[in-house]
Design a protein around this motif. Structure first.
Motif, PDB file in Angstrom:
ATOM      1  N   SER A  32       0.835  -1.188   0.000  1.00  0.00           N
ATOM      2  CA  SER A  32       0.000   0.000   0.000  1.00  0.00           C
ATOM      3  C   SER A  32       0.875   1.245   0.000  1.00  0.00           C
ATOM      4  CB  SER A  32      -0.890   0.014   1.243  1.00  0.00           C
ATOM      5  OG  SER A  32      -0.100   0.226   2.405  1.00  0.00           O
ATOM      6  N   ALA A  33       0.212   2.420  -0.192  1.00  0.00           N
ATOM      7  CA  ALA A  33       0.960   3.673  -0.273  1.00  0.00           C
ATOM      8  C   ALA A  33       1.755   3.935   1.003  1.00  0.00           C
ATOM      9  CB  ALA A  33       0.004   4.832  -0.550  1.00  0.00           C
ATOM     10  N   ASP A  34       1.111   3.689   2.171  1.00  0.00           N
ATOM     11  CA  ASP A  34       1.802   3.934   3.441  1.00  0.00           C
ATOM     12  C   ASP A  34       3.026   3.037   3.592  1.00  0.00           C
ATOM     13  OD1 ASP A  34      -0.002   5.847   4.036  1.00  0.00           O
ATOM     14  OD2 ASP A  34      -1.067   4.721   5.587  1.00  0.00           O
ATOM     15  N   THR A  35       2.860   1.769   3.244  1.00  0.00           N
ATOM     16  CA  THR A  35       3.969   0.828   3.361  1.00  0.00           C
ATOM     17  C   THR A  35       5.087   1.192   2.397  1.00  0.00           C
ATOM     18  OG1 THR A  35       2.431  -0.921   3.977  1.00  0.00           O
ATOM     19  CG2 THR A  35       4.620  -1.592   3.216  1.00  0.00           C
ATOM     20  N   THR A  36       4.731   1.568   1.179  1.00  0.00           N
ATOM     21  CA  THR A  36       5.742   1.948   0.187  1.00  0.00           C
ATOM     22  C   THR A  36       6.549   3.152   0.667  1.00  0.00           C
ATOM     23  OG1 THR A  36       4.443   1.103  -1.658  1.00  0.00           O
ATOM     24  CG2 THR A  36       6.094   2.782  -2.160  1.00  0.00           C
ATOM     25  N   GLU A  37       5.861   4.172   1.149  1.00  0.00           N
ATOM     26  CA  GLU A  37       6.580   5.375   1.595  1.00  0.00           C
ATOM     27  C   GLU A  37       7.518   5.048   2.749  1.00  0.00           C
ATOM     28  OE1 GLU A  37       5.795   9.921   3.162  1.00  0.00           O
ATOM     29  OE2 GLU A  37       4.336   8.908   1.885  1.00  0.00           O
ATOM     30  N   ARG A  38       7.020   4.239   3.695  1.00  0.00           N
ATOM     31  CA  ARG A  38       7.874   3.860   4.826  1.00  0.00           C
ATOM     32  C   ARG A  38       9.101   3.099   4.355  1.00  0.00           C
ATOM     33  NH1 ARG A  38       5.194  -0.600   7.948  1.00  0.00           N
ATOM     34  NH2 ARG A  38       6.196  -1.764   6.256  1.00  0.00           N
ATOM     35  N   ASP A  39       8.911   2.136   3.457  1.00  0.00           N
ATOM     36  CA  ASP A  39      10.028   1.318   2.986  1.00  0.00           C
ATOM     37  C   ASP A  39      11.009   2.132   2.139  1.00  0.00           C
ATOM     38  OD1 ASP A  39       8.875  -0.779   4.288  1.00  0.00           O
ATOM     39  OD2 ASP A  39       8.030  -1.722   2.490  1.00  0.00           O
ATOM     40  N   ASP A  75       5.124   0.870 -13.013  1.00  0.00           N
ATOM     41  CA  ASP A  75       4.369  -0.357 -12.754  1.00  0.00           C
ATOM     42  C   ASP A  75       4.271  -0.709 -11.274  1.00  0.00           C
ATOM     43  OD1 ASP A  75       6.950  -1.012 -12.227  1.00  0.00           O
ATOM     44  OD2 ASP A  75       7.120  -2.576 -13.761  1.00  0.00           O
ATOM     45  N   GLY A  76       4.707   0.200 -10.410  1.00  0.00           N
ATOM     46  CA  GLY A  76       4.640  -0.063  -8.977  1.00  0.00           C
ATOM     47  C   GLY A  76       5.952  -0.505  -8.393  1.00  0.00           C
ATOM     48  N   ASP A  77       6.918  -0.852  -9.243  1.00  0.00           N
ATOM     49  CA  ASP A  77       8.227  -1.268  -8.751  1.00  0.00           C
ATOM     50  C   ASP A  77       9.269  -0.163  -8.893  1.00  0.00           C
ATOM     51  OD1 ASP A  77       7.468  -3.779  -7.926  1.00  0.00           O
ATOM     52  OD2 ASP A  77       7.805  -4.692  -9.889  1.00  0.00           O
ATOM     53  N   ARG A  78       8.806   1.033  -9.117  1.00  0.00           N
ATOM     54  CA  ARG A  78       9.690   2.199  -9.187  1.00  0.00           C
ATOM     55  C   ARG A  78       9.106   3.297  -8.318  1.00  0.00           C
ATOM     56  NH1 ARG A  78      13.104   2.376 -13.568  1.00  0.00           N
ATOM     57  NH2 ARG A  78      12.978   4.646 -13.665  1.00  0.00           N
ATOM     58  N   ALA A  79       9.982   4.110  -7.719  1.00  0.00           N
ATOM     59  CA  ALA A  79       9.539   5.218  -6.877  1.00  0.00           C
ATOM     60  C   ALA A  79      10.525   6.366  -6.989  1.00  0.00           C
ATOM     61  CB  ALA A  79       9.402   4.780  -5.419  1.00  0.00           C
ATOM     62  N   LEU A  80      10.021   7.577  -6.801  1.00  0.00           N
ATOM     63  CA  LEU A  80      10.849   8.783  -6.787  1.00  0.00           C
ATOM     64  C   LEU A  80      10.685   9.458  -5.432  1.00  0.00           C
ATOM     65  CD1 LEU A  80      10.183  10.353 -10.308  1.00  0.00           C
ATOM     66  CD2 LEU A  80      12.295   9.298  -9.496  1.00  0.00           C
ATOM     67  N   ALA A  81      11.797   9.731  -4.782  1.00  0.00           N
ATOM     68  CA  ALA A  81      11.779  10.409  -3.490  1.00  0.00           C
ATOM     69  C   ALA A  81      12.377  11.800  -3.659  1.00  0.00           C
ATOM     70  CB  ALA A  81      12.577   9.618  -2.460  1.00  0.00           C
ATOM     71  N   THR A  82      11.674  12.816  -3.207  1.00  0.00           N
ATOM     72  CA  THR A  82      12.213  14.174  -3.141  1.00  0.00           C
ATOM     73  C   THR A  82      12.908  14.332  -1.795  1.00  0.00           C
ATOM     74  OG1 THR A  82      10.435  15.007  -4.545  1.00  0.00           O
ATOM     75  CG2 THR A  82      11.644  16.616  -3.233  1.00  0.00           C
ATOM     76  N   ALA A  83      14.150  14.791  -1.829  1.00  0.00           N
ATOM     77  CA  ALA A  83      14.935  14.818  -0.599  1.00  0.00           C
ATOM     78  C   ALA A  83      15.807  16.072  -0.542  1.00  0.00           C
ATOM     79  CB  ALA A  83      15.823  13.573  -0.491  1.00  0.00           C
ATOM     80  N   ARG A  84      16.318  16.342   0.633  1.00  0.00           N
ATOM     81  CA  ARG A  84      17.273  17.433   0.858  1.00  0.00           C
ATOM     82  C   ARG A  84      18.568  16.814   1.352  1.00  0.00           C
ATOM     83  NH1 ARG A  84      17.544  22.648  -0.897  1.00  0.00           N
ATOM     84  NH2 ARG A  84      18.847  23.921   0.477  1.00  0.00           N
ATOM     85  N   LEU A  85      19.616  16.927   0.552  1.00  0.00           N
ATOM     86  CA  LEU A  85      20.933  16.466   0.980  1.00  0.00           C
ATOM     87  C   LEU A  85      21.566  17.537   1.851  1.00  0.00           C
ATOM     88  CD1 LEU A  85      23.571  14.808   0.929  1.00  0.00           C
ATOM     89  CD2 LEU A  85      24.093  15.890  -1.275  1.00  0.00           C
ATOM     90  N   GLY A 109      13.045  -8.104  -5.633  1.00  0.00           N
ATOM     91  CA  GLY A 109      12.882  -9.143  -4.631  1.00  0.00           C
ATOM     92  C   GLY A 109      12.146  -8.668  -3.400  1.00  0.00           C
ATOM     93  N   GLY A 110      11.235  -7.708  -3.578  1.00  0.00           N
ATOM     94  CA  GLY A 110      10.455  -7.197  -2.454  1.00  0.00           C
ATOM     95  C   GLY A 110      11.131  -6.106  -1.666  1.00  0.00           C
ATOM     96  N   ALA A 111      12.385  -5.744  -2.013  1.00  0.00           N
ATOM     97  CA  ALA A 111      13.118  -4.704  -1.278  1.00  0.00           C
ATOM     98  C   ALA A 111      13.421  -3.528  -2.208  1.00  0.00           C
ATOM     99  CB  ALA A 111      14.423  -5.269  -0.710  1.00  0.00           C
ATOM    100  N   TRP A 112      13.370  -2.320  -1.647  1.00  0.00           N
ATOM    101  CA  TRP A 112      13.654  -1.119  -2.427  1.00  0.00           C
ATOM    102  C   TRP A 112      15.149  -0.834  -2.426  1.00  0.00           C
ATOM    103  CZ3 TRP A 112      10.230   1.145  -5.531  1.00  0.00           C
ATOM    104  CH2 TRP A 112       8.863   0.888  -5.289  1.00  0.00           C
ATOM    105  N   ARG A 113      15.653  -0.446  -3.620  1.00  0.00           N
ATOM    106  CA  ARG A 113      17.078  -0.137  -3.774  1.00  0.00           C
ATOM    107  C   ARG A 113      17.222   1.176  -4.544  1.00  0.00           C
ATOM    108  NH1 ARG A 113      20.414  -0.558  -7.920  1.00  0.00           N
ATOM    109  NH2 ARG A 113      18.868  -1.679  -9.196  1.00  0.00           N
ATOM    110  N   VAL A 114      18.157   2.039  -4.095  1.00  0.00           N
ATOM    111  CA  VAL A 114      18.411   3.307  -4.783  1.00  0.00           C
ATOM    112  C   VAL A 114      19.131   3.025  -6.093  1.00  0.00           C
ATOM    113  CG1 VAL A 114      19.660   5.506  -4.708  1.00  0.00           C
ATOM    114  CG2 VAL A 114      18.444   4.678  -2.674  1.00  0.00           C
ATOM    115  N   GLY A 115      18.548   3.530  -7.177  1.00  0.00           N
ATOM    116  CA  GLY A 115      19.161   3.321  -8.484  1.00  0.00           C
ATOM    117  C   GLY A 115      19.821   4.554  -9.046  1.00  0.00           C
TER     118      GLY A 115
END
Length: 378
Positions: A32-39, A75-85, A109-115
């Motif tokens: 879900s959206a909440d789980t995705t954001e947390r992960d 397709d749900g297996d990609r995400a973009l995070a806006t961040a402040r370095l 494999g069910g885990a998020w990785r920075v690409g």
């Protein structure tokens, strides 16, 4: 015979609605959206705990990405995070430098990785976004070179910066760190991208200084060297330009929006030329030509006179006039009076600061300045 009335079939509908309500109150399904954001936030935090190996030569500390928002993509297996370095250069920055970033992640494999990690849309890049970074460390300076800069060039700039720091300290007795960071991009275009302005704004300039003015946590000042403009200068020109920019770093905490630009730019030039044998006519050729034509300035340089990308001769006259105004103050009223004026002008109206330090108002200073221009530039 009357027809038998059957009760309405409402029970299945009630049960269906009740089931829907109970399902809505239950736990959200995995993904879900909440789980995705947390992960995703956790994946970015884990990834950012280590400074990238490519930046190992840079003394980075307090390196952290602060995620502000997460967007599921594709397709749900990609995400973009806006961040402040946020990071500091160890031994140089007393407050963090910030950079708006966009971090791309993929789920494997069910885990998020920075690409991928890049500047956020519309945000300027960091030097390392433009390619490999080289480092040269001086006694009072740290020089970071962009792609294509030679080690020899960076060492020469560090040596010149090491001479500029004591010169700035001698002119400005106020507190400051006594060290400076210089960025040397690979080209004029690369410099413009770092600063988020057109290249024409910096063409012909040797260097500029970044940083916020005012008191509070010390800003992460950077002197950004224009590799093309700096290479075209002789030894004396390089000395003057770096001493000027380092003086801006030294006076940063005392500078505010109320500080007149003629005072901040003139003071930096005064510090750079202080003790040199250069005559006013030699160091102020554009203004000297104007005075000899009978075009004596009617007022001290205005803020708009210093604009980048405008009339280069007008900008030269503004810088030269500002320097000669500060030179006059130091000669007529004393160097301490000039320093005191600078400090007061950052938190007082100029006329008040002038009366308290020099005993004259703006009109009186302007008249004295005009007289000195006639005498020294004729």
């Amino acid at each position: 015979m009357l027809p038998v009335r059957r009760p309405p079939r409402i029970l299945p509908l009630v049960l269906l609605l009740l089931g829907a309500l109970l399902a809505g109150c239950g736990p959200r399904p995995a993904g879900s959206a909440d789980t995705t954001e947390r992960d995703v936030r956790r994946a970015v935090a884990d990834w950012s705990r280590a400074v990238p190996e490519a930046l190992a030569a840079i003394p980075l500390t307090d390196w952290a990405y602060e995620v502000s928002s997460v967007r599921r993509d594709g397709d749900g297996d990609r995400a973009l995070a806006t961040a402040r370095l946020r990071y500091r250069l160890a031994g140089y920055d007393t407050a963090p430098e910030g950079s708006a970033r966009e971090v791309e992640l993929v789920r494997e494999g069910g885990a998020w990785r920075v690409g991928a990690d890049r500047p956020a849309p519309g945000a300027p890049p960091q030097l390392w976004d433009q390619g490999p970074v080289s480092v040269a460390a001086g006694t009072h300076s740290l020089v970071l070179g962009g792609a294509g800069q030679s080690a020899g060039t960076l060492r020469e700039i560090a040596a010149e910066a090491d001479r500029a720091v004591p010169a700035a300290s001698a002119a400005w007795p106020g507190p400051w760190a006594g060290r400076v960071v210089l960025l040397v991009p690979g080209s004029l275009d690369a410099m413009a991208r770092l600063l988020g302005r057109p290249a024409d704004a910096y063409r012909g300039l040797g260097a500029v200084t970044t940083g916020r003015v005012g008191a509070g946590p010390a800003p992460a000042d950077r002197v950004v060297v224009n590799p093309e403009g700096y290479a075209g200068l002789g030894a004396e020109g390089r000395r003057i330009i770096l001493a000027h920019e380092v003086t801006h770093v030294a006076t940063r905490a005392a500078t505010s929006a109320t500080t007149p630009l003629w005072l901040s730019e003139g003071f930096a030039d005064w510090a750079a030329y202080r003790g040199a044998s250069t005559t006013p006519a030699q160091a102020a050729p554009a203004l000297a030509r104007a005075v000899r034509r009978g075009q004596l300035p009617g007022e001290l340089p205005r803020t708009e006179d210093f604009a980048f990308g405008g009339d280069p001769d007008a900008a030269a006259r503004a810088y030269e006039g500002a320097w000669l105004a500060c030179r006059l103050i130091a000669a007529k009223w004393g160097e301490k009076a000039l320093v005191d004026l600078y400090g007061r002008a950052g938190h007082e109206q100029l006329d008040t600061a002038l009366r308290e330090t020099l005993g004259v108002d703006r009109a009186g200073l302007t008249t004295a300045w005009q007289e000195s221009l006639r005498e020294e530039l004729r």
